[in-house]
Structures are given as structure tokens and as C-alpha cells.
Motif scaffolding. Structure first.
Motif, PDB file in Angstrom:
ATOM      1  N   ARG A 105       0.807  -1.229   0.000  1.00  0.00           N
ATOM      2  CA  ARG A 105       0.000   0.000   0.000  1.00  0.00           C
ATOM      3  C   ARG A 105       0.839   1.278   0.000  1.00  0.00           C
ATOM      4  O   ARG A 105       0.298   2.372   0.173  1.00  0.00           O
ATOM      5  N   ALA A 106       2.136   1.172  -0.218  1.00  0.00           N
ATOM      6  CA  ALA A 106       3.014   2.341  -0.127  1.00  0.00           C
ATOM      7  C   ALA A 106       3.147   3.057  -1.473  1.00  0.00           C
ATOM      8  O   ALA A 106       3.103   2.427  -2.538  1.00  0.00           O
ATOM      9  N   GLU A 107       3.335   4.372  -1.398  1.00  0.00           N
ATOM     10  CA  GLU A 107       3.588   5.194  -2.575  1.00  0.00           C
ATOM     11  C   GLU A 107       4.569   6.301  -2.181  1.00  0.00           C
ATOM     12  O   GLU A 107       4.701   6.634  -1.007  1.00  0.00           O
ATOM     13  N   ILE A 108       5.215   6.871  -3.188  1.00  0.00           N
ATOM     14  CA  ILE A 108       6.075   8.034  -2.991  1.00  0.00           C
ATOM     15  C   ILE A 108       5.571   9.151  -3.894  1.00  0.00           C
ATOM     16  O   ILE A 108       5.323   8.924  -5.074  1.00  0.00           O
ATOM     17  N   ILE A 109       5.397  10.336  -3.331  1.00  0.00           N
ATOM     18  CA  ILE A 109       5.229  11.538  -4.148  1.00  0.00           C
ATOM     19  C   ILE A 109       6.540  12.307  -4.016  1.00  0.00           C
ATOM     20  O   ILE A 109       6.882  12.785  -2.930  1.00  0.00           O
ATOM     21  N   ALA A 110       7.283  12.384  -5.088  1.00  0.00           N
ATOM     22  CA  ALA A 110       8.576  13.065  -5.086  1.00  0.00           C
ATOM     23  C   ALA A 110       8.383  14.511  -5.531  1.00  0.00           C
ATOM     24  O   ALA A 110       7.650  14.787  -6.481  1.00  0.00           O
ATOM     25  N   GLY A 111       9.028  15.422  -4.828  1.00  0.00           N
ATOM     26  CA  GLY A 111       8.911  16.832  -5.178  1.00  0.00           C
ATOM     27  C   GLY A 111      10.080  17.627  -4.647  1.00  0.00           C
ATOM     28  O   GLY A 111      10.974  17.094  -3.975  1.00  0.00           O
ATOM     29  N   ARG A 112      10.077  18.907  -4.944  1.00  0.00           N
ATOM     30  CA  ARG A 112      11.141  19.796  -4.475  1.00  0.00           C
ATOM     31  C   ARG A 112      10.834  20.363  -3.095  1.00  0.00           C
ATOM     32  O   ARG A 112      11.728  20.840  -2.401  1.00  0.00           O
ATOM     33  N   GLY A 113       9.539  20.340  -2.711  1.00  0.00           N
ATOM     34  CA  GLY A 113       9.136  20.921  -1.440  1.00  0.00           C
ATOM     35  C   GLY A 113       8.975  22.421  -1.554  1.00  0.00           C
ATOM     36  O   GLY A 113       9.613  23.071  -2.383  1.00  0.00           O
ATOM     37  N   SER A 114       8.110  22.976  -0.734  1.00  0.00           N
ATOM     38  CA  SER A 114       7.851  24.417  -0.779  1.00  0.00           C
ATOM     39  C   SER A 114       8.756  25.201   0.156  1.00  0.00           C
ATOM     40  O   SER A 114       8.741  26.424   0.158  1.00  0.00           O
ATOM     41  N   MET A 115       9.545  24.500   0.988  1.00  0.00           N
ATOM     42  CA  MET A 115      10.486  25.139   1.903  1.00  0.00           C
ATOM     43  C   MET A 115      11.872  24.544   1.676  1.00  0.00           C
ATOM     44  O   MET A 115      12.002  23.418   1.192  1.00  0.00           O
ATOM     45  N   VAL A 116      12.898  25.280   2.042  1.00  0.00           N
ATOM     46  CA  VAL A 116      14.271  24.845   1.745  1.00  0.00           C
ATOM     47  C   VAL A 116      15.031  24.440   3.002  1.00  0.00           C
ATOM     48  O   VAL A 116      16.254  24.391   2.999  1.00  0.00           O
ATOM     49  N   ASP A 117      14.323  24.113   4.080  1.00  0.00           N
ATOM     50  CA  ASP A 117      14.971  23.796   5.348  1.00  0.00           C
ATOM     51  C   ASP A 117      15.873  22.570   5.275  1.00  0.00           C
ATOM     52  O   ASP A 117      16.824  22.443   6.058  1.00  0.00           O
ATOM     53  N   ALA A 118      15.593  21.645   4.349  1.00  0.00           N
ATOM     54  CA  ALA A 118      16.386  20.421   4.277  1.00  0.00           C
ATOM     55  C   ALA A 118      17.775  20.647   3.687  1.00  0.00           C
ATOM     56  O   ALA A 118      18.703  19.872   3.970  1.00  0.00           O
ATOM     57  N   PHE A 119      17.940  21.684   2.882  1.00  0.00           N
ATOM     58  CA  PHE A 119      19.211  21.865   2.165  1.00  0.00           C
ATOM     59  C   PHE A 119      20.395  22.124   3.108  1.00  0.00           C
ATOM     60  O   PHE A 119      21.404  21.411   3.050  1.00  0.00           O
ATOM     61  N   PRO A 120      20.337  23.120   3.988  1.00  0.00           N
ATOM     62  CA  PRO A 120      21.477  23.312   4.894  1.00  0.00           C
ATOM     63  C   PRO A 120      21.640  22.171   5.884  1.00  0.00           C
ATOM     64  O   PRO A 120      22.772  21.832   6.272  1.00  0.00           O
ATOM     65  N   LEU A 121      20.531  21.532   6.271  1.00  0.00           N
ATOM     66  CA  LEU A 121      20.599  20.448   7.247  1.00  0.00           C
ATOM     67  C   LEU A 121      21.397  19.262   6.721  1.00  0.00           C
ATOM     68  O   LEU A 121      22.168  18.634   7.455  1.00  0.00           O
ATOM     69  N   PHE A 122      21.225  18.957   5.440  1.00  0.00           N
ATOM     70  CA  PHE A 122      21.895  17.805   4.848  1.00  0.00           C
ATOM     71  C   PHE A 122      23.086  18.184   3.965  1.00  0.00           C
ATOM     72  O   PHE A 122      23.633  17.345   3.255  1.00  0.00           O
ATOM     73  N   GLY A 123      23.462  19.457   4.017  1.00  0.00           N
ATOM     74  CA  GLY A 123      24.690  19.870   3.369  1.00  0.00           C
ATOM     75  C   GLY A 123      24.623  20.067   1.877  1.00  0.00           C
ATOM     76  O   GLY A 123      25.638  19.921   1.177  1.00  0.00           O
ATOM     77  N   TYR A 124      23.447  20.432   1.358  1.00  0.00           N
ATOM     78  CA  TYR A 124      23.307  20.666  -0.078  1.00  0.00           C
ATOM     79  C   TYR A 124      23.264  22.162  -0.376  1.00  0.00           C
ATOM     80  O   TYR A 124      22.806  22.967   0.436  1.00  0.00           O
ATOM     81  N   ASP A 125      23.721  22.503  -1.577  1.00  0.00           N
ATOM     82  CA  ASP A 125      23.790  23.891  -2.022  1.00  0.00           C
ATOM     83  C   ASP A 125      22.549  24.225  -2.836  1.00  0.00           C
ATOM     84  O   ASP A 125      22.228  23.514  -3.796  1.00  0.00           O
ATOM     85  N   LEU A 126      21.879  25.302  -2.469  1.00  0.00           N
ATOM     86  CA  LEU A 126      20.670  25.695  -3.206  1.00  0.00           C
ATOM     87  C   LEU A 126      20.956  26.037  -4.664  1.00  0.00           C
ATOM     88  O   LEU A 126      20.054  26.011  -5.494  1.00  0.00           O
ATOM     89  N   HIS A 127      22.204  26.348  -4.973  1.00  0.00           N
ATOM     90  CA  HIS A 127      22.555  26.616  -6.372  1.00  0.00           C
ATOM     91  C   HIS A 127      22.404  25.358  -7.237  1.00  0.00           C
ATOM     92  O   HIS A 127      22.281  25.442  -8.455  1.00  0.00           O
ATOM     93  N   ASP A 128      22.413  24.195  -6.582  1.00  0.00           N
ATOM     94  CA  ASP A 128      22.264  22.923  -7.301  1.00  0.00           C
ATOM     95  C   ASP A 128      20.828  22.412  -7.285  1.00  0.00           C
ATOM     96  O   ASP A 128      20.581  21.232  -7.569  1.00  0.00           O
ATOM     97  N   TYR A 129      19.900  23.278  -6.951  1.00  0.00           N
ATOM     98  CA  TYR A 129      18.486  22.931  -6.732  1.00  0.00           C
ATOM     99  C   TYR A 129      17.921  22.047  -7.846  1.00  0.00           C
ATOM    100  O   TYR A 129      17.401  20.956  -7.606  1.00  0.00           O
ATOM    101  N   ASP A 130      18.010  22.523  -9.088  1.00  0.00           N
ATOM    102  CA  ASP A 130      17.428  21.794 -10.220  1.00  0.00           C
ATOM    103  C   ASP A 130      18.218  20.534 -10.549  1.00  0.00           C
ATOM    104  O   ASP A 130      17.642  19.471 -10.802  1.00  0.00           O
ATOM    105  N   GLU A 131      19.544  20.667 -10.566  1.00  0.00           N
ATOM    106  CA  GLU A 131      20.393  19.533 -10.925  1.00  0.00           C
ATOM    107  C   GLU A 131      20.234  18.385  -9.933  1.00  0.00           C
ATOM    108  O   GLU A 131      20.181  17.207 -10.321  1.00  0.00           O
ATOM    109  N   LEU A 132      20.144  18.710  -8.648  1.00  0.00           N
ATOM    110  CA  LEU A 132      19.952  17.688  -7.625  1.00  0.00           C
ATOM    111  C   LEU A 132      18.664  16.910  -7.852  1.00  0.00           C
ATOM    112  O   LEU A 132      18.644  15.674  -7.779  1.00  0.00           O
ATOM    113  N   PHE A 133      17.591  17.627  -8.108  1.00  0.00           N
ATOM    114  CA  PHE A 133      16.303  16.968  -8.270  1.00  0.00           C
ATOM    115  C   PHE A 133      16.310  16.044  -9.485  1.00  0.00           C
ATOM    116  O   PHE A 133      15.868  14.894  -9.410  1.00  0.00           O
ATOM    117  N   GLU A 134      16.805  16.533 -10.609  1.00  0.00           N
ATOM    118  CA  GLU A 134      16.802  15.733 -11.833  1.00  0.00           C
ATOM    119  C   GLU A 134      17.644  14.468 -11.671  1.00  0.00           C
ATOM    120  O   GLU A 134      17.233  13.377 -12.070  1.00  0.00           O
TER     121      GLU A 134
END
Length: 354
Positions: A105-134
Motif C-alpha cells: 500500500r506504499a507510494e512516494i510523491i517526489a517533489g522539491r518541497g515548498s520550503m528549503v529547510d532540508a538543504f542546509p541540514l543535509f549539506g546541499y547547495d541551493l545553487h544545485d536545486y534543479d540539478e539535484l532533483f533531476e
């Protein structure tokens, strides 16, 4: 036509008491809400992902797993998984585990999220926003499709011919793509042949209508059967026995939440006139008695053609018993009305085609 609920497990101050519920208590409430949604016949329940004090949903799969063992039929999904800031291997493993615990019964909805709180927490650069997702979406889909995977990318260590376990119960773990209405993301979903979730939380839902043919046309050009692709809508709302009661209960926490988060985003103050306009037939809010909410879902279904509807609740902090009552009304009164009406259309369309 599937109907369900999603939540962000919000833990902001109660506008009536000024108190803030503990995150532990709110998490336990959400499991109770999922159990009730299952009991009243709703199709799906989604839990979001944030990484800040106002939300307790940072470990989505854990929350859904807690509900998996005490539910029987309802589908359990992220809403959304912030794919840009997560390891796709771990995400897949977590939801494959959830799939086993829930017996498919499990599913995943993958998205970018409407907030950017996860990026500094996990050490990602917002400049890589699109490239990371793709890049991470590409890896997630490879993991979904193959037991043994080789991978080389720019943001994760490479690996060669490794198995990723456990494997899900479902032959192909469902992966949806979430979008706030960006044309590029809608086209991406079509090209990849992924089901699409549109987050419609402001303005008029009718403004999203042109995105559906854009999505279907992109899918068809990529060689997918567009007629089999699903479209879901996520919108905010609340249900009570009467529309006046729903408005009285829902407006204060909604206004407080919108103004709280609006300050950091530069939004104008959220007023009662904004609220009333949004709960009109062509607005984005689904607030009222069961008949009002059902009629609005039916009307928007005619224009947008979605096959799944998520009612997001609550916004802000509301009494648990009010949220439970809204879920009960959605399952017992709203959903049957909507399903019956959609079934009539489909029967009539079938007759006309024959």
C-alpha cells in the motif's frame, strides 16, 4: 475517483489557547487520523516532509509505518518527499519496507518541497536545486525498475551492480511527481510517464486546467499511453456539519498559519476577505458542510479531470476531535457523493462511445 487526506503534522501555537502541542502527541494523533481515514473508506493518506520546529513530519516513512500495522486498505504515501535533499537509495529502501509492512500500500510523491529547510541540514547547495532533483529522480526510478543497479552521478558516490533491498510487494512501487504548477515539472512528469500531483493552494484551480493537456501531450510524445496516467490534486480545506461552523472553526488557525509563514516569504497579511474569496466555488479552499465540499470537488473534477483528490488538513493547529470529525465526514458523506457522480459520468460516456 480516489479521495484522501494529507497532513504536514503541524505544531504551531493554538490560536485559542496559545499553547503548542508537543510533537510526540501530534504524531500519535496523526496515526489515529490515518486509522479513522481507513475505517471510513478513504483511499489514501499522505504525510509531508519538513525539517523545522513547526512540523513533526521529518521522518515520513516512520509515521506511515506506524499506521501500516493498524490499517487494512488505505494507501500510504509521502506528500511530498523532498527528493533534492535525500538519498534516493535510502528513500527507496524506506518505502519498500513500508510496502512490505502494509502489504503493498506504499507510494512516494517526489517533489522539491515548498520550503528549503532540508538543504542546509543535509549539506546541499541551493545553487544545485534543479540539478539535484533531476539526478536523484533518475536514480530513484532506476531503483524502482531494477533490483541490481549501477549508478554514477555528480552528487552521490557511484556504485556498480549492487542490489537494493528490500524489494517492494508491488511489482513497481508507485512514484508520483508533485508540482506547484510549474510547466517544466508538469512536462517532466509527462515525459517520464509518472502520475502527477498538483498542489493547488491559492488562486483559482481553473488556472491549472491548461497544465493537464500539457502533461498528457508530453506523455504521448514520449511514447506513453496518456489515457492511463493519473492526475491528483492537493488542496486545503475543512468539513463540519454546517458551513458556518466549518468557517468559524477553520478561519482562525488558517489565518494564523498563513500570516506566520507569510512573514518569512513576504506575503501580504491574510484577511477574512482573502479567505471568503478562496472558499467560493472557483477558489482554492474546500471549506463547508459535506454537500458544499462534495459539490466543489465535483465541479473542479469536471474542469481538471483529476482522478485523486487530497484534502489537506488541518492548516495551523486545530483540536484533534475537529480534525477527526472532518475526516469522518469526508469519508462517510463527501466521498460517496463524489464517487457516485463520477460513476454516472463514466457510465454516460461509455454509452455515448458505444
Amino acid at each position: 475517483m480516489e479521495i484522501g487526506v494529507d497532513t504536514f503534522v503541524e505544531t504551531t501555537p493554538d490560536v485559542q489557547t496559545g499553547k503548542t502541542i508537543s510533537q510526540a502527541e501530534r504524531l500519535r494523533e496523526v496515526v489515529e487520523e490515518i486509522v479513522l481515514a481507513d475505517q471510513v473508506g478513504l483511499d489514501v493518506f499522505g504525510v509531508g516532509e519538513h525539517h523545522r520546529k513547526e512540523f513533526a513530519d521529518s521522518a515520513t516513512a516512520v509515521v506511515l509505518a506506524a499506521a501500516a500495522s493498524v490499517t487494512k486498505r488505505i494507501r500510504l504515501t509521502s506528500s511530498v518527499s523532498v527528493l533534492s535533499a535525500v538519498d534516493p537509495v535510502r528513500l527507496f529502501q524506506q518505502f519498500a519496507t513500508l510496502d512490505g509492512l502494509s502489504n503493498g500500500r506504499a507510494e512516494i510523491i517526489a517533489g522539491r518541497g515548498s520550503m528549503v529547510d532540508a538543504f542546509p541540514l543535509f549539506g546541499y547547495d541551493l545553487h544545485d536545486y534543479d540539478e539535484l532533483f533531476e539526478e536523484k529522480l533518475e536514480l530513484l526510478l532506476k531503483l524502482r525498475d531494477s533490483e541490481i543497479v549501477s549508478w554514477k552521478g555528480g552528487h552521490r558516490p557511484a556504485f556498480t551492480n549492487l542490489g537494493v533491498y528490500p524489494r517492494p510487494v508491488q511489482n513497481q512501487l508507485p512514484v508520483w511527481l508533485g508540482s506547484g504548477g510549474n510547466a517544466d515539472s508538469v512536462i517532466r512528469a509527462g515525459v517520464l510517464g509518472l502520475p502527477l500531483v498538483l498542489a493547488i493552494i491559492g488562486g483559482s484551480p481553473l488556472q491549472f486546467a491548461p497544465l493537464i493537456p500539457l502533461y498528457k501531450n508530453a506523455a504521448a510524445r514520449a511514447g506513453h499511453d496518456a489515457s492511463k496516467l493519473k492526475v491528483a490534486v492537493h488542496s486545503l480545506g475543512f468539513i463540519a456539519e454546517s458551513t458556518s461552523l466549518a468557517v468559524d472553526k477553520y478561519f482562525p488557525p488558517t489565518q494564523a498559519s498563513f500570516n506566520y509563514f507569510g512573514k518569512e516569504r513576504g506575503w501580504a497579511p491574510y484577511t477574512r476577505s482573502n479567505f471568503d474569496a478562496s472558499r467560493s466555488l472557483e477558489g482554492a479552499l474546500y471549506v463547508g458542510d459535506p454537500e458544499t465540499v462534495a459539490n466543489k470537488i465535483i465541479e473542479m473534477r469536471k474542469h481538471l479531470g483529476f482522478t485523486r483528490f487530497f484534502l489537506h488538513l488541518p492548516v495551523g493547529t486545530m483540536p484533534h476531535e475537529d480534525v477527526m470529525k472532518a475526516i469522518e465526514l469526508l469519508g462517510k458523506e463527501v466521498a460517496p457523493r463524489v464517487r457516485e457522480e463520477v460513476a454516472k459520468w463514466e457510465a454516460e460516456e461509455g454509452k455515448s462511445k458505444s
